[in-house]
Design a protein around this motif. Structure first.
Motif, short mmCIF file in Angstrom:
data_model
loop_
_atom_site.label_atom_id
_atom_site.label_comp_id
_atom_site.label_asym_id
_atom_site.label_seq_id
_atom_site.Cartn_x
_atom_site.Cartn_y
_atom_site.Cartn_z
N VAL A 167 0.85 -1.19 0.00
CA VAL A 167 0.00 0.00 0.00
C VAL A 167 0.89 1.24 0.00
CG1 VAL A 167 -1.74 1.30 1.27
CG2 VAL A 167 -1.83 -1.20 1.22
N ASP A 168 0.71 2.11 -0.98
CA ASP A 168 1.44 3.37 -1.02
C ASP A 168 0.80 4.37 -0.07
OD1 ASP A 168 3.09 2.37 -3.06
OD2 ASP A 168 1.66 2.99 -4.61
N GLU A 169 1.58 5.35 0.36
CA GLU A 169 1.07 6.34 1.30
C GLU A 169 -0.08 7.14 0.72
OE1 GLU A 169 2.75 9.89 4.24
OE2 GLU A 169 4.09 8.88 2.83
N ASP A 170 -0.08 7.33 -0.61
CA ASP A 170 -1.14 8.12 -1.24
C ASP A 170 -2.30 7.25 -1.74
OD1 ASP A 170 0.20 6.86 -3.27
OD2 ASP A 170 0.52 8.65 -4.50
N ALA A 171 -2.40 6.03 -1.22
CA ALA A 171 -3.51 5.15 -1.60
C ALA A 171 -4.83 5.76 -1.14
CB ALA A 171 -3.32 3.77 -0.98
N PRO A 172 -5.93 5.44 -1.83
CA PRO A 172 -7.24 5.96 -1.43
C PRO A 172 -7.59 5.54 -0.01
CG PRO A 172 -7.35 4.95 -3.61
CD PRO A 172 -6.01 4.60 -3.04
N LEU A 173 -8.29 6.44 0.70
CA LEU A 173 -8.73 6.14 2.06
C LEU A 173 -10.12 5.52 2.00
CD1 LEU A 173 -7.54 9.37 3.92
CD2 LEU A 173 -6.26 7.29 3.32
N ARG A 174 -10.24 4.29 2.54
CA ARG A 174 -11.51 3.57 2.50
C ARG A 174 -11.79 2.96 3.88
NH1 ARG A 174 -9.33 1.78 -2.69
NH2 ARG A 174 -10.54 2.69 -4.41
N PRO A 175 -12.14 3.76 4.86
CA PRO A 175 -12.36 3.23 6.21
C PRO A 175 -13.53 2.26 6.24
CG PRO A 175 -13.19 5.48 6.03
CD PRO A 175 -12.44 5.21 4.77
N ARG A 176 -13.33 1.13 6.97
CA ARG A 176 -14.37 0.11 7.03
C ARG A 176 -14.76 -0.22 8.47
NH1 ARG A 176 -14.11 -4.52 2.37
NH2 ARG A 176 -14.04 -3.12 0.57
N SER A 177 -14.40 0.63 9.40
CA SER A 177 -14.81 0.44 10.79
C SER A 177 -15.05 1.81 11.40
CB SER A 177 -13.72 -0.30 11.59
OG SER A 177 -12.57 0.52 11.76
N LEU A 178 -15.70 1.82 12.55
CA LEU A 178 -15.95 3.09 13.24
C LEU A 178 -14.64 3.78 13.61
CD1 LEU A 178 -18.84 1.92 15.60
CD2 LEU A 178 -19.06 3.28 13.51
N TYR A 179 -13.69 3.00 14.10
CA TYR A 179 -12.39 3.55 14.46
C TYR A 179 -11.70 4.16 13.25
CZ TYR A 179 -7.51 3.58 16.08
OH TYR A 179 -6.23 3.95 16.40
N ALA A 180 -11.75 3.45 12.12
CA ALA A 180 -11.11 3.94 10.91
C ALA A 180 -11.77 5.23 10.42
CB ALA A 180 -11.18 2.87 9.83
N ALA A 181 -13.09 5.28 10.47
CA ALA A 181 -13.80 6.48 10.05
C ALA A 181 -13.39 7.68 10.91
CB ALA A 181 -15.31 6.26 10.13
N GLY A 182 -13.21 7.44 12.21
CA GLY A 182 -12.78 8.50 13.10
C GLY A 182 -11.37 8.98 12.81
N LYS A 183 -10.48 8.04 12.46
CA LYS A 183 -9.11 8.42 12.15
C LYS A 183 -9.04 9.26 10.88
CE LYS A 183 -6.85 7.05 15.62
NZ LYS A 183 -6.18 8.05 16.46
N VAL A 184 -9.85 8.90 9.88
CA VAL A 184 -9.91 9.73 8.68
C VAL A 184 -10.43 11.12 9.02
CG1 VAL A 184 -11.02 10.00 6.43
CG2 VAL A 184 -10.17 7.77 7.11
N ALA A 185 -11.46 11.18 9.88
CA ALA A 185 -12.00 12.48 10.29
C ALA A 185 -10.94 13.31 11.01
CB ALA A 185 -13.22 12.28 11.18
N GLN A 186 -10.17 12.67 11.91
CA GLN A 186 -9.10 13.39 12.60
C GLN A 186 -8.09 13.97 11.61
OE1 GLN A 186 -7.98 10.11 15.41
NE2 GLN A 186 -7.90 11.78 16.90
N GLU A 187 -7.70 13.18 10.63
CA GLU A 187 -6.75 13.67 9.63
C GLU A 187 -7.34 14.84 8.86
OE1 GLU A 187 -4.91 10.93 7.04
OE2 GLU A 187 -4.36 9.50 8.60
N ASN A 188 -8.61 14.74 8.50
CA ASN A 188 -9.24 15.82 7.74
C ASN A 188 -9.37 17.10 8.56
OD1 ASN A 188 -9.53 14.39 5.35
ND2 ASN A 188 -11.53 13.57 5.91
N TYR A 189 -9.73 16.97 9.84
CA TYR A 189 -9.78 18.15 10.71
C TYR A 189 -8.40 18.79 10.80
CZ TYR A 189 -14.53 17.84 12.61
OH TYR A 189 -15.88 17.87 12.77
N ALA A 190 -7.37 17.97 10.99
CA ALA A 190 -6.02 18.49 11.13
C ALA A 190 -5.54 19.16 9.85
CB ALA A 190 -5.06 17.36 11.53
N LEU A 191 -5.87 18.55 8.70
CA LEU A 191 -5.49 19.16 7.42
C LEU A 191 -6.18 20.50 7.22
CD1 LEU A 191 -4.16 19.15 4.63
CD2 LEU A 191 -6.10 17.77 3.81
N ALA A 192 -7.49 20.55 7.49
CA ALA A 192 -8.22 21.80 7.34
C ALA A 192 -7.67 22.87 8.29
CB ALA A 192 -9.71 21.57 7.61
#
Length: 232
Positions: A167-192
């Motif tokens: 898996v490359d670092e720039d691979a698409p983000l496809r969260p499949r659990s509640l924890y994963a969805a939250g981690k994506v949200a954390q990254e998006n908040y931090a990026l914004a």
């Protein structure tokens, strides 16, 4: 090397405690906090020496602590995949809302650098290819297959087993659990936040962290031990 004042959240946890030791050994000053959630530490856990019992969702407390801080190392989180949908509120509250509160407090105090504990789970099941070498998004595993010991991901078009790929670092983000969805949200908040403030964020996507002091009652400790034993 210049010494920094670091606010470390989740400092009583497995990873946080190691980070705290490494920072102090490197000559940095650590301001350590932890909410000591029973789900992670047990119902009667004592707060470790040098760690303040503070929840990152307490914005006033975060603002007080952040004055004079150079870097925030945000390790605090509700961990695990999420047993069922009723866990969604805990993940959203502690992980996503907590991160948003912390970022807002950093803006208030002009703290512009964060290291964020993310996870490899943001990639979903990972990367898979068919026999022709084409990338394929595998279909969700079926309960009947898992119960019968069939764990391979299969091509949704042919039913043939797929081969895993790096898996490359720039691979698409496809969260499949509640924890994963939250981690994506954390990254998006931090990026914004970084785009709005000019701040700097480094997200570390951990993968099966293993080592001294690891809790023995988690699935990670079991699988890591089995992988290590297979090397002997």
């Amino acid at each position: 090397m210049t010494s920094r004042r670091v606010l470390l959240t989740g400092a009583a946890g497995f990873i946080g405690s190691h980070v705290s030791t490494a920072l102090q050994d490197a000559g940095h000053e650590v301001v350590a906090v932890d909410a000591l959630l029973p789900s992670a530490h047990g119902a009667d856990a004592d707060i470790p020496d040098g760690v303040r019992h503070i929840d990152v969702r307490d914005q006033a407390a975060m603002i007080r602590l952040l004055n004079g801080i150079d870097v925030v190392c945000h390790q605090a989180a509700v961990v695990g995949a999420g047993v069922d949908a009723r866990d969604a509120s805990a993940y959203a509250s502690h992980n996503d809302f907590g991160t948003a509160v912390l970022l807002a407090a950093m803006y208030e105090t002009k703290c512009t650098r964060m290291v964020l504990a993310s996870s490899m789970v943001v990639y979903g099941v990972g990367r898979y290819r068919n026999r022709r070498g084409d990338d394929v998004e595998p279909a969700p595993r079926r309960r009947t297959d898992l119960d019968s010991g069939v764990f391979d991901h299969v091509d949704p078009d042919t039913g043939e087993p797929l081969e895993w790929a790096l898996v490359d670092e720039d691979a698409p983000l496809r969260p499949r659990s509640l924890y994963a969805a939250g981690k994506v949200a954390q990254e998006n908040y931090a990026l914004a936040w970084s785009l709005a403030t000019g701040g700097s964020v480094t997200a570390l996507r951990y993968h099966n962290v293993y080592g001294d002091g690891m809790p023995r009652n988690t699935p990670y400790s079991g699988v890591a031990a089995m992988f290590r034993s297979s090397l002997d």
